[in-house]
Design a protein around this motif. Sequence first.
Motif, PDB file in Angstrom:
ATOM      1  N   SER A   7       3.060   1.847  48.566  1.00 38.17           N
ATOM      2  CA  SER A   7       2.061   1.550  47.547  1.00 38.17           C
ATOM      3  C   SER A   7       2.256   2.494  46.363  1.00 38.17           C
ATOM      4  CB  SER A   7       0.641   1.654  48.116  1.00 38.17           C
ATOM      5  OG  SER A   7       0.424   2.930  48.628  1.00 38.17           O
ATOM      6  N   TYR A   8       1.579   2.189  45.271  1.00 40.46           N
ATOM      7  CA  TYR A   8       1.705   2.957  44.030  1.00 40.46           C
ATOM      8  C   TYR A   8       1.477   4.448  44.310  1.00 40.46           C
ATOM      9  CZ  TYR A   8       1.113   4.141  39.084  1.00 40.46           C
ATOM     10  OH  TYR A   8       1.266   4.679  37.826  1.00 40.46           O
ATOM     11  N   GLY A   9       2.372   5.271  43.812  1.00 35.75           N
ATOM     12  CA  GLY A   9       2.164   6.717  43.888  1.00 35.75           C
ATOM     13  C   GLY A   9       2.741   7.363  45.130  1.00 35.75           C
ATOM     14  N   SER A  14       4.795   8.517  41.708  1.00 39.62           N
ATOM     15  CA  SER A  14       4.003   9.634  42.233  1.00 39.62           C
ATOM     16  C   SER A  14       3.644  10.569  41.075  1.00 39.62           C
ATOM     17  CB  SER A  14       4.832  10.395  43.266  1.00 39.62           C
ATOM     18  OG  SER A  14       4.268  11.675  43.459  1.00 39.62           O
ATOM     19  N   HIS A  15       2.409  11.061  41.071  1.00 42.21           N
ATOM     20  CA  HIS A  15       2.010  11.957  39.982  1.00 42.21           C
ATOM     21  C   HIS A  15       2.768  13.277  40.011  1.00 42.21           C
ATOM     22  CE1 HIS A  15      -2.008  10.024  38.519  1.00 42.21           C
ATOM     23  NE2 HIS A  15      -1.008   9.170  38.552  1.00 42.21           N
ATOM     24  N   SER A  16       3.398  13.579  41.160  1.00 47.81           N
ATOM     25  CA  SER A  16       4.186  14.819  41.209  1.00 47.81           C
ATOM     26  C   SER A  16       5.662  14.580  40.871  1.00 47.81           C
ATOM     27  CB  SER A  16       4.048  15.479  42.584  1.00 47.81           C
ATOM     28  OG  SER A  16       4.456  14.576  43.587  1.00 47.81           O
ATOM     29  N   LEU A  53     -11.354   2.870  35.248  1.00 49.02           N
ATOM     30  CA  LEU A  53     -10.638   2.740  36.524  1.00 49.02           C
ATOM     31  C   LEU A  53      -9.182   3.142  36.360  1.00 49.02           C
ATOM     32  CD1 LEU A  53     -12.080  -0.763  37.466  1.00 49.02           C
ATOM     33  CD2 LEU A  53     -12.566   1.381  38.682  1.00 49.02           C
ATOM     34  N   GLY A  54      -8.655   3.921  37.309  1.00 46.31           N
ATOM     35  CA  GLY A  54      -7.244   4.313  37.255  1.00 46.31           C
ATOM     36  C   GLY A  54      -6.970   5.079  35.976  1.00 46.31           C
ATOM     37  N   ALA A  55      -7.717   6.178  35.782  1.00 43.53           N
ATOM     38  CA  ALA A  55      -7.803   6.841  34.469  1.00 43.53           C
ATOM     39  C   ALA A  55      -6.499   7.472  33.992  1.00 43.53           C
ATOM     40  CB  ALA A  55      -8.895   7.901  34.505  1.00 43.53           C
ATOM     41  N   THR A  76     -12.132   7.238  37.365  1.00 43.26           N
ATOM     42  CA  THR A  76     -11.590   7.273  38.721  1.00 43.26           C
ATOM     43  C   THR A  76     -10.072   7.265  38.709  1.00 43.26           C
ATOM     44  OG1 THR A  76     -11.327   4.880  39.049  1.00 43.26           O
ATOM     45  CG2 THR A  76     -13.522   5.798  39.434  1.00 43.26           C
ATOM     46  N   ASP A  77      -9.498   7.737  39.798  1.00 45.85           N
ATOM     47  CA  ASP A  77      -8.071   7.557  40.054  1.00 45.85           C
ATOM     48  C   ASP A  77      -7.805   7.943  41.507  1.00 45.85           C
ATOM     49  OD1 ASP A  77      -5.541   7.299  37.799  1.00 45.85           O
ATOM     50  OD2 ASP A  77      -4.993   7.850  39.826  1.00 45.85           O
ATOM     51  N   LEU A  78      -6.714   7.415  42.014  1.00 46.52           N
ATOM     52  CA  LEU A  78      -6.216   7.838  43.329  1.00 46.52           C
ATOM     53  C   LEU A  78      -5.825   9.304  43.304  1.00 46.52           C
ATOM     54  CD1 LEU A  78      -3.510   5.361  44.676  1.00 46.52           C
ATOM     55  CD2 LEU A  78      -5.673   5.971  45.752  1.00 46.52           C
ATOM     56  N   ASP A  79      -5.373   9.751  42.135  1.00 44.90           N
ATOM     57  CA  ASP A  79      -4.825  11.099  41.982  1.00 44.90           C
ATOM     58  C   ASP A  79      -5.249  11.617  40.610  1.00 44.90           C
ATOM     59  OD1 ASP A  79      -3.272  13.314  41.447  1.00 44.90           O
ATOM     60  OD2 ASP A  79      -1.465  12.505  42.375  1.00 44.90           O
ATOM     61  N   HIS A  95     -12.377  10.880  42.688  1.00 48.00           N
ATOM     62  CA  HIS A  95     -11.250  10.365  43.459  1.00 48.00           C
ATOM     63  C   HIS A  95     -11.691   9.053  44.103  1.00 48.00           C
ATOM     64  CE1 HIS A  95      -8.653   9.842  46.975  1.00 48.00           C
ATOM     65  NE2 HIS A  95      -7.736  10.360  46.184  1.00 48.00           N
ATOM     66  N   HIS A  96     -10.965   7.976  43.836  1.00 46.54           N
ATOM     67  CA  HIS A  96     -11.440   6.647  44.236  1.00 46.54           C
ATOM     68  C   HIS A  96     -10.240   5.727  44.341  1.00 46.54           C
ATOM     69  CE1 HIS A  96     -13.318   2.674  43.349  1.00 46.54           C
ATOM     70  NE2 HIS A  96     -14.426   3.187  43.827  1.00 46.54           N
ATOM     71  N   ASP A  97     -10.168   5.024  45.492  1.00 43.16           N
ATOM     72  CA  ASP A  97      -9.121   4.023  45.685  1.00 43.16           C
ATOM     73  C   ASP A  97      -9.738   2.659  45.439  1.00 43.16           C
ATOM     74  OD1 ASP A  97      -7.255   2.186  46.578  1.00 43.16           O
ATOM     75  OD2 ASP A  97      -6.708   3.339  48.360  1.00 43.16           O
ATOM     76  N   ILE A  98      -9.271   2.006  44.400  1.00 43.12           N
ATOM     77  CA  ILE A  98      -9.870   0.728  43.984  1.00 43.12           C
ATOM     78  C   ILE A  98      -9.751  -0.337  45.072  1.00 43.12           C
ATOM     79  CG2 ILE A  98      -7.759  -0.132  42.860  1.00 43.12           C
ATOM     80  CD1 ILE A  98     -11.211  -0.578  41.401  1.00 43.12           C
ATOM     81  N   THR A  99      -8.794  -0.171  45.990  1.00 44.10           N
ATOM     82  CA  THR A  99      -8.614  -1.193  47.021  1.00 44.10           C
ATOM     83  C   THR A  99      -9.591  -1.031  48.190  1.00 44.10           C
ATOM     84  OG1 THR A  99      -6.964   0.065  48.284  1.00 44.10           O
ATOM     85  CG2 THR A  99      -6.140  -1.352  46.512  1.00 44.10           C
ATOM     86  N   GLY A 113     -10.221  -1.101  32.807  1.00 44.40           N
ATOM     87  CA  GLY A 113      -9.078  -0.708  33.641  1.00 44.40           C
ATOM     88  C   GLY A 113      -7.802  -1.112  32.932  1.00 44.40           C
ATOM     89  N   ARG A 114      -6.844  -0.185  32.856  1.00 40.66           N
ATOM     90  CA  ARG A 114      -5.619  -0.464  32.075  1.00 40.66           C
ATOM     91  C   ARG A 114      -4.392  -0.170  32.906  1.00 40.66           C
ATOM     92  NH1 ARG A 114      -5.155   2.849  26.605  1.00 40.66           N
ATOM     93  NH2 ARG A 114      -4.041   4.341  27.942  1.00 40.66           N
ATOM     94  N   TYR A 115      -3.476  -1.132  32.935  1.00 40.90           N
ATOM     95  CA  TYR A 115      -2.192  -0.968  33.649  1.00 40.90           C
ATOM     96  C   TYR A 115      -2.439  -0.523  35.089  1.00 40.90           C
ATOM     97  CZ  TYR A 115       0.929  -2.050  29.777  1.00 40.90           C
ATOM     98  OH  TYR A 115       1.629  -2.711  28.810  1.00 40.90           O
TER      99      TYR A 115
HETATM  100  C1  SAM Z   1       0.299   2.969  35.056  1.00 34.88           C
HETATM  101  S1  SAM Z   1      -0.911   4.183  35.321  1.00 34.88           S
HETATM  102  C2  SAM Z   1      -2.069   3.825  33.997  1.00 34.88           C
HETATM  103  C3  SAM Z   1      -2.954   4.986  33.659  1.00 34.88           C
HETATM  104  C4  SAM Z   1      -4.027   4.696  32.604  1.00 34.88           C
HETATM  105  N1  SAM Z   1      -4.920   3.643  33.025  1.00 34.88           N
HETATM  106  C5  SAM Z   1      -3.412   4.330  31.287  1.00 34.88           C
HETATM  107  O1  SAM Z   1      -3.351   3.137  30.953  1.00 34.88           O
HETATM  108  O2  SAM Z   1      -3.022   5.227  30.538  1.00 34.88           O
HETATM  109  C6  SAM Z   1      -1.796   3.580  36.739  1.00 34.88           C
HETATM  110  C7  SAM Z   1      -2.872   4.541  37.213  1.00 34.88           C
HETATM  111  O3  SAM Z   1      -3.606   3.883  38.253  1.00 34.88           O
HETATM  112  C8  SAM Z   1      -3.772   4.766  39.352  1.00 34.88           C
HETATM  113  N2  SAM Z   1      -3.851   3.957  40.575  1.00 34.88           N
HETATM  114  C9  SAM Z   1      -2.862   3.274  41.172  1.00 34.88           C
HETATM  115  N3  SAM Z   1      -3.321   2.655  42.275  1.00 34.88           N
HETATM  116  C10 SAM Z   1      -4.643   2.972  42.370  1.00 34.88           C
HETATM  117  C11 SAM Z   1      -5.677   2.651  43.290  1.00 34.88           C
HETATM  118  N4  SAM Z   1      -5.425   1.902  44.383  1.00 34.88           N
HETATM  119  N5  SAM Z   1      -6.930   3.138  43.066  1.00 34.88           N
HETATM  120  C12 SAM Z   1      -7.173   3.917  41.981  1.00 34.88           C
HETATM  121  N6  SAM Z   1      -6.229   4.271  41.067  1.00 34.88           N
HETATM  122  C13 SAM Z   1      -4.981   3.803  41.270  1.00 34.88           C
HETATM  123  C14 SAM Z   1      -2.539   5.662  39.304  1.00 34.88           C
HETATM  124  O4  SAM Z   1      -2.739   6.881  40.006  1.00 34.88           O
HETATM  125  C15 SAM Z   1      -2.317   5.823  37.806  1.00 34.88           C
HETATM  126  O5  SAM Z   1      -3.018   6.934  37.295  1.00 34.88           O
END
Ligand code: SAM
Length: 270
Positions: A7-9, A14-16, A53-55, A76-79, A95-99, A113-115
């Motif tokens: 899954s993403y990350g 990965s943020h690291s 969402l997913g900041a 919110t974000d996973l990370d 800290h929040h997992d959208i799924t 929510g973007r991207y």
């Molecule tokens: C492509 S980045 C976009 C970041 C920001 N929204 C932007 O447009 O600048 C996707 C972001 O969504 C977060 N993300 C991915 N899966 C996620 C999940 N299941 N729940 C919450 N955040 C999630 C990632 O950690 C990442 O910060």
Amino acid sequence: MTGKAESYGQKIFSHSAANERQRLAALSDVLDPVTFSVLAALPLREEPRCLELGAGTGTVAAWMAAHLPGAQVTATDLDLSLITAHRPDNVRFVHHDITSDRFPAESFDLIHGRYLLHHVPDRDRVLGEIVRWLAPGGTLVLEDPAVFPLHAARDPLYRAVCLGAVEVLAQRIGSDCVDWALDLASKAGDLGLTDVTVRVTCPTVSHDNAPGRFWQLTLAHLRPGIATLPGLGSREVAEVIARISRPDFLDLSMATVTTIATGPAGPADP
Ligand SMILES: C[S@@+](CC[C@H](N)C(=O)[O-])C[C@H]1O[C@@H](n2cnc3c(N)ncnc32)[C@H](O)[C@@H]1O
């Protein structure tokens, strides 16, 4: 979209990972101007409760906090490790997992929510959840990429390598950069949202702009995966990254589809 091993990350994005901070900063540089102009034009109530969402780096959350009068922002974000934006008092980072994680029904006047959703498994179900968190008459703004302009890119190698990146994301983490963003308006209508409007933005890529930086960093990150695709190798990916640095390079990028909709009205007053 289920059954993906990754899954993403976890590995990809990965943020690291090396340069992920710079990659997300380049993405914000590409997208923030349109996002801010869309959000600034919304007819929001005073003191809106906002959910970002997913900041990512947090630039949109910081903008909401600074520009929407009396806003209380939940970001919110996973990370949360790459939040580089200013952290004002009226932003709560969670800290929040959208799924899998929830918010109470009807608890936000603006949700953005973007991207994010095009990367998320089971995204139709997740969209339904998000709509439940929207207050009656609240505003939902979702932004995701759509790959179609890349099919018209002039440079064949650039086109093949960028489409290869899209393929790697689909295979490895189930991302949909093809249909999701384009189908979102009709999905929003099916969920009872009203006043649905769509704005499509298509930037170009050059050696000295943010889309160019974003593609170079994204291709460098996905290079091992792209190199496994038929007809492409590590050398081709390196050549495209170098080509984008040339002063005469100019080509198309992906589009961003911004879908804006109003939450279902509450029960009529007696
Ligand atoms: C492509 S980045 C976009 C970041 C920001 N929204 C932007 O447009 O600048 C996707 C972001 O969504 C977060 N993300 C991915 N899966 C996620 C999940 N299941 N729940 C919450 N955040 C999630 C990632 O950690 C990442 O910060």
